[in-house]
Motif scaffolding. Structure first.
Motif, short mmCIF file in Angstrom:
data_model
loop_
_atom_site.label_atom_id
_atom_site.label_comp_id
_atom_site.label_asym_id
_atom_site.label_seq_id
_atom_site.Cartn_x
_atom_site.Cartn_y
_atom_site.Cartn_z
N ASN A 1 67.44 22.17 40.22
CA ASN A 1 66.48 21.11 39.87
C ASN A 1 65.84 21.29 38.49
O ASN A 1 64.71 20.86 38.25
CB ASN A 1 65.38 21.01 40.94
N LEU A 2 66.56 21.92 37.58
CA LEU A 2 66.05 22.12 36.23
C LEU A 2 65.81 20.79 35.51
O LEU A 2 64.80 20.58 34.85
CB LEU A 2 67.04 22.97 35.42
N VAL A 3 66.76 19.89 35.65
CA VAL A 3 66.73 18.61 34.93
C VAL A 3 66.02 17.57 35.80
O VAL A 3 66.54 17.17 36.85
CB VAL A 3 68.15 18.14 34.57
N ARG A 4 64.85 17.15 35.37
CA ARG A 4 64.08 16.17 36.12
C ARG A 4 64.42 14.76 35.64
O ARG A 4 65.05 14.57 34.60
CB ARG A 4 62.58 16.42 35.94
N GLY A 5 63.99 13.78 36.38
CA GLY A 5 64.24 12.40 36.00
C GLY A 5 63.68 12.07 34.64
O GLY A 5 64.26 11.26 33.89
N SER A 6 62.54 12.70 34.27
CA SER A 6 61.91 12.45 32.97
C SER A 6 62.75 12.96 31.80
O SER A 6 62.50 12.59 30.65
CB SER A 6 60.53 13.10 32.93
N TRP A 7 63.73 13.83 32.09
CA TRP A 7 64.61 14.35 31.05
C TRP A 7 65.70 13.35 30.65
O TRP A 7 66.36 13.54 29.63
CB TRP A 7 65.31 15.63 31.51
N CYS B 1 67.67 17.25 39.44
CA CYS B 1 66.90 16.76 40.58
C CYS B 1 67.47 15.40 40.96
O CYS B 1 67.17 14.37 40.33
CB CYS B 1 65.42 16.65 40.21
N TYR B 2 68.33 15.41 41.97
CA TYR B 2 69.15 14.25 42.31
C TYR B 2 68.30 13.03 42.64
O TYR B 2 68.57 11.91 42.15
CB TYR B 2 70.05 14.62 43.49
N GLU B 3 67.28 13.21 43.46
CA GLU B 3 66.45 12.08 43.89
C GLU B 3 65.77 11.41 42.70
O GLU B 3 65.64 10.19 42.65
CB GLU B 3 65.41 12.54 44.91
N GLU B 4 65.32 12.21 41.72
CA GLU B 4 64.65 11.65 40.55
C GLU B 4 65.64 10.97 39.61
O GLU B 4 65.28 10.01 38.92
CB GLU B 4 63.89 12.74 39.81
N ALA B 5 66.88 11.46 39.59
CA ALA B 5 67.89 10.88 38.69
C ALA B 5 68.38 9.53 39.17
O ALA B 5 68.76 8.67 38.37
CB ALA B 5 69.07 11.84 38.54
N LEU B 6 68.36 9.33 40.50
CA LEU B 6 68.76 8.03 41.05
C LEU B 6 67.80 6.95 40.54
O LEU B 6 66.59 7.10 40.60
CB LEU B 6 68.75 8.07 42.58
N GLY B 7 68.39 5.88 40.05
CA GLY B 7 67.57 4.80 39.51
C GLY B 7 67.30 4.95 38.03
O GLY B 7 66.84 4.00 37.38
N VAL B 8 67.58 6.13 37.46
CA VAL B 8 67.46 6.33 36.01
C VAL B 8 68.85 6.42 35.40
O VAL B 8 69.17 5.71 34.44
CB VAL B 8 66.66 7.61 35.68
N ALA B 9 69.69 7.30 35.95
CA ALA B 9 71.07 7.45 35.46
C ALA B 9 71.91 6.24 35.87
O ALA B 9 71.68 5.65 36.93
CB ALA B 9 71.67 8.73 36.02
N SER B 10 72.88 5.91 35.05
CA SER B 10 73.81 4.85 35.43
C SER B 10 74.88 5.37 36.37
O SER B 10 75.43 4.63 37.19
CB SER B 10 74.47 4.24 34.19
N ALA B 11 75.18 6.68 36.27
CA ALA B 11 76.15 7.31 37.16
C ALA B 11 75.83 8.79 37.25
O ALA B 11 75.32 9.39 36.30
CB ALA B 11 77.58 7.11 36.64
N ILE B 12 76.14 9.39 38.40
CA ILE B 12 75.83 10.81 38.62
C ILE B 12 76.82 11.39 39.62
O ILE B 12 77.32 10.69 40.50
CB ILE B 12 74.38 10.98 39.13
N THR B 13 77.11 12.69 39.47
CA THR B 13 77.92 13.39 40.46
C THR B 13 77.00 14.06 41.46
O THR B 13 75.99 14.65 41.08
CB THR B 13 78.83 14.46 39.82
N PRO B 14 77.32 14.00 42.76
CA PRO B 14 76.49 14.65 43.77
C PRO B 14 76.80 16.14 43.89
O PRO B 14 77.82 16.61 43.39
CB PRO B 14 76.89 13.93 45.06
N VAL B 15 75.90 16.86 44.52
CA VAL B 15 76.12 18.28 44.86
C VAL B 15 75.75 18.46 46.33
O VAL B 15 74.61 18.19 46.71
CB VAL B 15 75.27 19.21 43.99
N PRO B 16 76.72 18.85 47.15
CA PRO B 16 78.14 19.08 46.86
C PRO B 16 78.91 17.75 46.80
O PRO B 16 78.33 16.69 47.00
CB PRO B 16 78.59 19.94 48.04
N GLY B 17 80.22 17.85 46.55
CA GLY B 17 81.09 16.69 46.57
C GLY B 17 81.33 16.04 45.22
O GLY B 17 81.90 14.94 45.16
N GLY B 18 80.90 16.71 44.15
CA GLY B 18 81.12 16.15 42.82
C GLY B 18 82.11 16.97 42.01
O GLY B 18 83.32 16.77 42.08
#
Length: 352
Positions: A276-282, A313-330
């Motif tokens: 969770n190093l990278v937050r949505g604000s990043w 931080c996956y939950e924070e990235a949702l709605g900000v990023a246009s696309a993202i890989t999940p963990v696990p399964g990415g």
């Protein structure tokens, strides 16, 4: 005599590395990514007549989840077909040898997954297990055996190694044409140099780029930030994105204001190994995020007592990023798929 030996070694390396265009194209025909030498366009700088307008994002928008597991499965299906074709045409199958030192749980899991993937795709696998307190000489002896075995086309040493061992010395003992992990200095050097084609690209960066390409993400001219600079992921990832004409910045532990640097990126590859190093604000709205991190975090609600999270931080990235890989399964399934692909390519070279 020493000079003659060096020249002979250089000739041997050149003979291995300098493939014809036809040979390069026939190796990884099952991947969407092209040969790297085909990306080396003349570097002509053209100034903007008018600066490009920034893209505006209003509020939250839908984030596409890039399904690495499904893409890896598609690639593995094609590998199965290629392996059976090789078996029918030349009477052999690709062979992968894995050297595992010690009993580190993560390494054992990774090796187990690699061996299982080989079995499922028809690739021969051999595992050499050595104790935690083994010597460098014992490992080198095993590597020499695999180097000379004509039924083995790929050799990898599972990292990390115990601290008393010289990792660089051991990795350098893997024969160049069997270095399916892509860690040999000559493979890394050819990745860095325009006009050169490495025999193998490191599996995780190769898988990340394959995910980006298959997700329809344009790389040329885009600002990319790679978080982390390890020899396994961060460094080759940066080099590979440069070969695709991205403008690449590397963020590491000594970077000043990493949040600001990352927020400028169109593409973010997080490979620091910090949960969770990278937050949505990043993240810049609309950025594409590739999360390489796989970190176990204690969670009593899970059967194993922990869950896997990424560097982002996956939950924070949702709605900000246009696309993202999940963990696990990415990225994880793609890393193994690229290992199988590199092993198949190594076997094909012996048949050319």
């Amino acid at each position: 005599m020493l000079l003659i030996a060096r020249k002979a070694l250089a000739l041997a390396h050149n003979k291995t590395i300098r493939l014809t265009t036809r040979e390069v194209h026939c190796l990884s025909s099952i991947l969407a990514s092209p040969p790297l030498v085909s990306l080396d366009l003349p570097e002509n700088w053209v100034p903007y007549s008018h600066p490009p307008s920034p893209v505006a994002f209003e509020g939250e928008h839908k984030t596409v989840v890039i399904d690495g597991k499904a893409i890896a499965e598609e690639i593995r299906t094609k590998i199965v077909s290629e392996v059976w074709k090789m078996k029918n045409d030349v009477g052999k199958v690709p062979g992968l040898a894995v050297v595992l030192v010690g009993e580190q749980r993560d390494s054992q899991t990774y090796v187990r997954n690699k061996i299982k993937a080989c079995e499922e795709t028809g690739i021969k696998s051999v595992l050499a297990e050595l104790p935690e307190d083994c010597t460098e000489g014992e490992i080198i002896s095993v590597l020499k055996k695999f180097n000379e075995d004509t039924s083995i086309h790929g050799v990898l040493v599972q990292l990390p190694l115990p601290q008393h061992l010289d990792e660089a010395k051991i990795l350098n003992m893997v024969r160049l044409e069997k270095d399916v992990d892509g860690f040999h200095p000559l493979n890394m050097g050819n990745l860095a140099m325009r006009g050169r084609e490495p025999l193998f690209v490191s599996c995780t960066p190769k898988g990340c780029v394959e995910l980006l390409i298959r997700a329809g993400v344009e790389l040329a001219g885009k600002n990319a930030v790679v978080i982390g600079r390890s020899n396994i992921v961060g460094l080759p990832m940066s080099l590979l994105l440069q070969r695709y004409d991205a403008t690449v910045s590397t963020v590491h532990a000594f970077s000043k204001d990493p949040e600001h640097i990352t927020k400028e990126a169109d593409i973010v590859v997080a490979a620091a190994g910090v949960p969770n190093l990278v937050r949505g604000s990043w993240l810049k709205p609309g950025a594409v995020v590739i999360d390489v991190g796989t970190c176990p975090v204690e969670d009593s609600s899970c059967e194993q007592g922990y869950r896997l999270v990424g560097d982002v931080c996956y939950e924070e990235a949702l709605g900000v990023a246009s696309a993202i890989t999940p963990v696990p399964g990415g990225v994880g399934p793609m890393t193994i798929a690229m290992l199988l692909c590199n092993t198949l390519d190594a076997a094909k070279r012996t048949s050319l």
